[in-house]
Design a protein around this motif. Sequence first.
Motif, PDB file in Angstrom:
ATOM      1  N   ARG A   1     -19.032 -21.533  10.158  1.00 60.61           N
ATOM      2  CA  ARG A   1     -19.428 -20.335  10.907  1.00 60.61           C
ATOM      3  C   ARG A   1     -20.897 -20.402  11.324  1.00 60.61           C
ATOM      4  NH1 ARG A   1     -15.951 -17.200   7.056  1.00 60.61           N
ATOM      5  NH2 ARG A   1     -17.832 -16.684   5.897  1.00 60.61           N
TER       6      ARG A   1
ATOM      7  N   ALA B   1     -25.221 -19.232  -0.603  1.00 62.10           N
ATOM      8  CA  ALA B   1     -23.888 -19.806  -0.366  1.00 62.10           C
ATOM      9  C   ALA B   1     -24.007 -21.267   0.068  1.00 62.10           C
ATOM     10  CB  ALA B   1     -23.141 -19.000   0.686  1.00 62.10           C
TER      11      ALA B   1
ATOM     12  N   HIS C   1      -8.177 -27.723   2.772  1.00 60.70           N
ATOM     13  CA  HIS C   1      -7.941 -27.784   1.326  1.00 60.70           C
ATOM     14  C   HIS C   1      -6.999 -28.917   0.996  1.00 60.70           C
ATOM     15  CE1 HIS C   1      -9.069 -23.429   0.640  1.00 60.70           C
ATOM     16  NE2 HIS C   1      -9.742 -24.123  -0.249  1.00 60.70           N
TER      17      HIS C   1
ATOM     18  N   GLY D   1     -14.690 -21.471  -2.256  1.00 64.88           N
ATOM     19  CA  GLY D   1     -15.979 -20.825  -2.475  1.00 64.88           C
ATOM     20  C   GLY D   1     -17.171 -21.765  -2.418  1.00 64.88           C
ATOM     21  N   CYS D   2     -16.939 -23.048  -2.100  1.00 68.53           N
ATOM     22  CA  CYS D   2     -18.061 -24.003  -2.094  1.00 68.53           C
ATOM     23  C   CYS D   2     -18.913 -23.881  -0.833  1.00 68.53           C
ATOM     24  CB  CYS D   2     -17.568 -25.438  -2.254  1.00 68.53           C
ATOM     25  SG  CYS D   2     -16.725 -26.068  -0.792  1.00 68.53           S
TER      26      CYS D   2
ATOM     27  N   GLU E   1      -9.199 -24.909   8.602  1.00 68.54           N
ATOM     28  CA  GLU E   1      -7.829 -24.949   8.067  1.00 68.54           C
ATOM     29  C   GLU E   1      -6.789 -24.669   9.159  1.00 68.54           C
ATOM     30  OE1 GLU E   1      -6.972 -24.230   4.283  1.00 68.54           O
ATOM     31  OE2 GLU E   1      -8.869 -23.342   3.687  1.00 68.54           O
TER      32      GLU E   1
ATOM     33  N   THR F   1     -18.433 -21.011   5.463  1.00 69.67           N
ATOM     34  CA  THR F   1     -19.773 -20.497   5.760  1.00 69.67           C
ATOM     35  C   THR F   1     -20.530 -21.493   6.635  1.00 69.67           C
ATOM     36  OG1 THR F   1     -19.848 -19.238   3.707  1.00 69.67           O
ATOM     37  CG2 THR F   1     -21.971 -19.814   4.685  1.00 69.67           C
TER      38      THR F   1
ATOM     39  N   TYR G   1     -25.918 -14.713   1.368  1.00 72.58           N
ATOM     40  CA  TYR G   1     -25.342 -13.409   1.683  1.00 72.58           C
ATOM     41  C   TYR G   1     -26.001 -12.400   0.751  1.00 72.58           C
ATOM     42  CZ  TYR G   1     -21.447 -15.941   3.981  1.00 72.58           C
ATOM     43  OH  TYR G   1     -20.669 -16.746   4.779  1.00 72.58           O
TER      44      TYR G   1
ATOM     45  N   ASN H   1     -23.925 -10.402  11.041  1.00 74.66           N
ATOM     46  CA  ASN H   1     -23.913 -10.010   9.626  1.00 74.66           C
ATOM     47  C   ASN H   1     -25.353  -9.881   9.139  1.00 74.66           C
ATOM     48  OD1 ASN H   1     -23.709  -9.760   6.891  1.00 74.66           O
ATOM     49  ND2 ASN H   1     -22.195 -11.414   6.628  1.00 74.66           N
TER      50      ASN H   1
ATOM     51  N   LYS I   1     -27.696 -13.851  -2.112  1.00 77.36           N
ATOM     52  CA  LYS I   1     -26.940 -14.770  -2.979  1.00 77.36           C
ATOM     53  C   LYS I   1     -26.665 -16.059  -2.188  1.00 77.36           C
ATOM     54  CE  LYS I   1     -23.012 -14.710  -6.139  1.00 77.36           C
ATOM     55  NZ  LYS I   1     -21.908 -15.416  -5.568  1.00 77.36           N
TER      56      LYS I   1
HETATM   57  N1  LIG Z   1     -19.210 -12.312   4.492  1.00 80.84           N
HETATM   58  C1  LIG Z   1     -19.543 -12.617   3.243  1.00 80.84           C
HETATM   59  N2  LIG Z   1     -20.309 -11.777   2.526  1.00 80.84           N
HETATM   60  C2  LIG Z   1     -20.676 -12.084   1.259  1.00 80.84           C
HETATM   61  N3  LIG Z   1     -20.343 -13.232   0.621  1.00 80.84           N
HETATM   62  C3  LIG Z   1     -19.585 -14.103   1.292  1.00 80.84           C
HETATM   63  C4  LIG Z   1     -19.132 -13.849   2.627  1.00 80.84           C
HETATM   64  N4  LIG Z   1     -18.398 -14.910   3.035  1.00 80.84           N
HETATM   65  C5  LIG Z   1     -18.364 -15.790   2.004  1.00 80.84           C
HETATM   66  N5  LIG Z   1     -19.081 -15.303   0.962  1.00 80.84           N
HETATM   67  C6  LIG Z   1     -19.321 -15.997  -0.311  1.00 80.84           C
HETATM   68  O1  LIG Z   1     -19.966 -17.232  -0.015  1.00 80.84           O
HETATM   69  C7  LIG Z   1     -19.456 -18.280  -0.822  1.00 80.84           C
HETATM   70  C8  LIG Z   1     -18.876 -19.372   0.060  1.00 80.84           C
HETATM   71  O2  LIG Z   1     -17.715 -18.856   0.705  1.00 80.84           O
HETATM   72  P1  LIG Z   1     -16.902 -19.660   1.797  1.00 80.84           P
HETATM   73  O3  LIG Z   1     -15.860 -18.754   2.344  1.00 80.84           O
HETATM   74  O4  LIG Z   1     -17.838 -20.276   2.758  1.00 80.84           O
HETATM   75  O5  LIG Z   1     -16.256 -20.810   0.916  1.00 80.84           O
HETATM   76  P2  LIG Z   1     -15.074 -21.811   1.253  1.00 80.84           P
HETATM   77  O6  LIG Z   1     -15.460 -23.116   0.665  1.00 80.84           O
HETATM   78  O7  LIG Z   1     -14.796 -21.783   2.707  1.00 80.84           O
HETATM   79  O8  LIG Z   1     -13.880 -21.158   0.447  1.00 80.84           O
HETATM   80  P3  LIG Z   1     -12.307 -21.201   0.733  1.00 80.84           P
HETATM   81  O9  LIG Z   1     -11.921 -22.644   0.607  1.00 80.84           O
HETATM   82  O10 LIG Z   1     -11.725 -20.353  -0.348  1.00 80.84           O
HETATM   83  O11 LIG Z   1     -12.082 -20.641   2.108  1.00 80.84           O
HETATM   84  C9  LIG Z   1     -18.441 -17.642  -1.762  1.00 80.84           C
HETATM   85  O12 LIG Z   1     -19.094 -17.320  -2.966  1.00 80.84           O
HETATM   86  C10 LIG Z   1     -18.041 -16.374  -1.036  1.00 80.84           C
HETATM   87  O13 LIG Z   1     -17.642 -15.363  -1.924  1.00 80.84           O
END
Ligand SMILES: Nc1ncnc2c1ncn2[C@@H]1O[C@H](COP(=O)(O)OP(=O)(O)OP(=O)(O)O)[C@@H](O)[C@H]1O
Length: 269
Positions: free
Chosen positions: A66, A37, A222, A58-59, A191, A63, A32, A75, A35
């Motif tokens: 999706r 992900a 989770h 945040g792991c 979830e 992402t 993103y 995006n 950065k």
């Molecule tokens: N649309 C976005 N724009 C920028 N950064 C994003 C976006 N979506 C997620 N991130 C970042 O990407 C990383 C992975 O996020 P993600 O939501 O995939 O994690 P997750 O494992 O599903 O977390 P959670 O269990 O809290 O839902 C995180 O650092 C998050 O801040």
Amino acid sequence: MLASPHVSNAAYLTHFSAEQSCLNIERFSLAYAGKIALRELTLSVPRHRVTAFIGPSGCGKSTLLRAINRLHDLNENATHSGRITIEGEDIYADNMQVSELRRRIGMVFQTPNPFPMSIYENVAFGLRLQKRMSKRKRDDIIEWALTSAALWDEVKDRLHKSAWQLSGGQQQRLVIARTLAVQPDILLLDEPASALDPISTLKVEELIRNLKSQLTLILVTHNMQQAARVSDYTAFLHGGELIEYGPTDQVFTNPHLQRTEDYITGRMT
Ligand SMILES: Nc1ncnc2c1ncn2[C@@H]1O[C@H](COP(=O)(O)OP(=O)(O)OP(=O)(O)O)[C@@H](O)[C@H]1O
């Protein structure tokens, strides 16, 4: 009986052959705004099984889900490399129709999101986008989808009432029925029970276990107990990387890596 997986060069990363898997993720990375992900993920998802993606907040679990449904397309900040294939077809290929991809790969989110219309029309929604279909055929598919989602008996006498009159758990099963109606190959569940009460959660879990005879399921959760109860295989992600992937029993009772054990036992959040 579970598919017997091939074990790749790393014993803690199960790999399925092309015949066993319907979805293959190959060295997939996503950032993103630059950065990272997801980093170089390689993972094959077995057909007609439930695969859980677990890992700390945040792991990258959502992402990844999706990305499998191409929800990052709009995006501009999201860039990716590597490949994801469904039955050997690159989902990001120029000739892949995104609407058809999303029919083949359905997705259900955390909060139930029925459309503001009747129960019947919710399930008919995707069918109406398809080619002309007789009312008789449509009614049959709607009954089949609601039965598959374990909701038919609860709603058959009020199909033309608003979907918003259903409880949260019923709404989530309705959303699953709406997704099933267009006969996807894969169902992504992000979830799906986290907004539900314990009884509704158990119903959704039972539904997930039953649905695998019809399609392949990927579950982000989770809830460790939930992953252990419903999934056949578990992938543990951390910091955007795939850390360990194997049969759920083994990942939960005898993980190969300390990091996995720390997460499963709650020493890492
Ligand atoms: N649309 C976005 N724009 C920028 N950064 C994003 C976006 N979506 C997620 N991130 C970042 O990407 C990383 C992975 O996020 P993600 O939501 O995939 O994690 P997750 O494992 O599903 O977390 P959670 O269990 O809290 O839902 C995180 O650092 C998050 O801040």
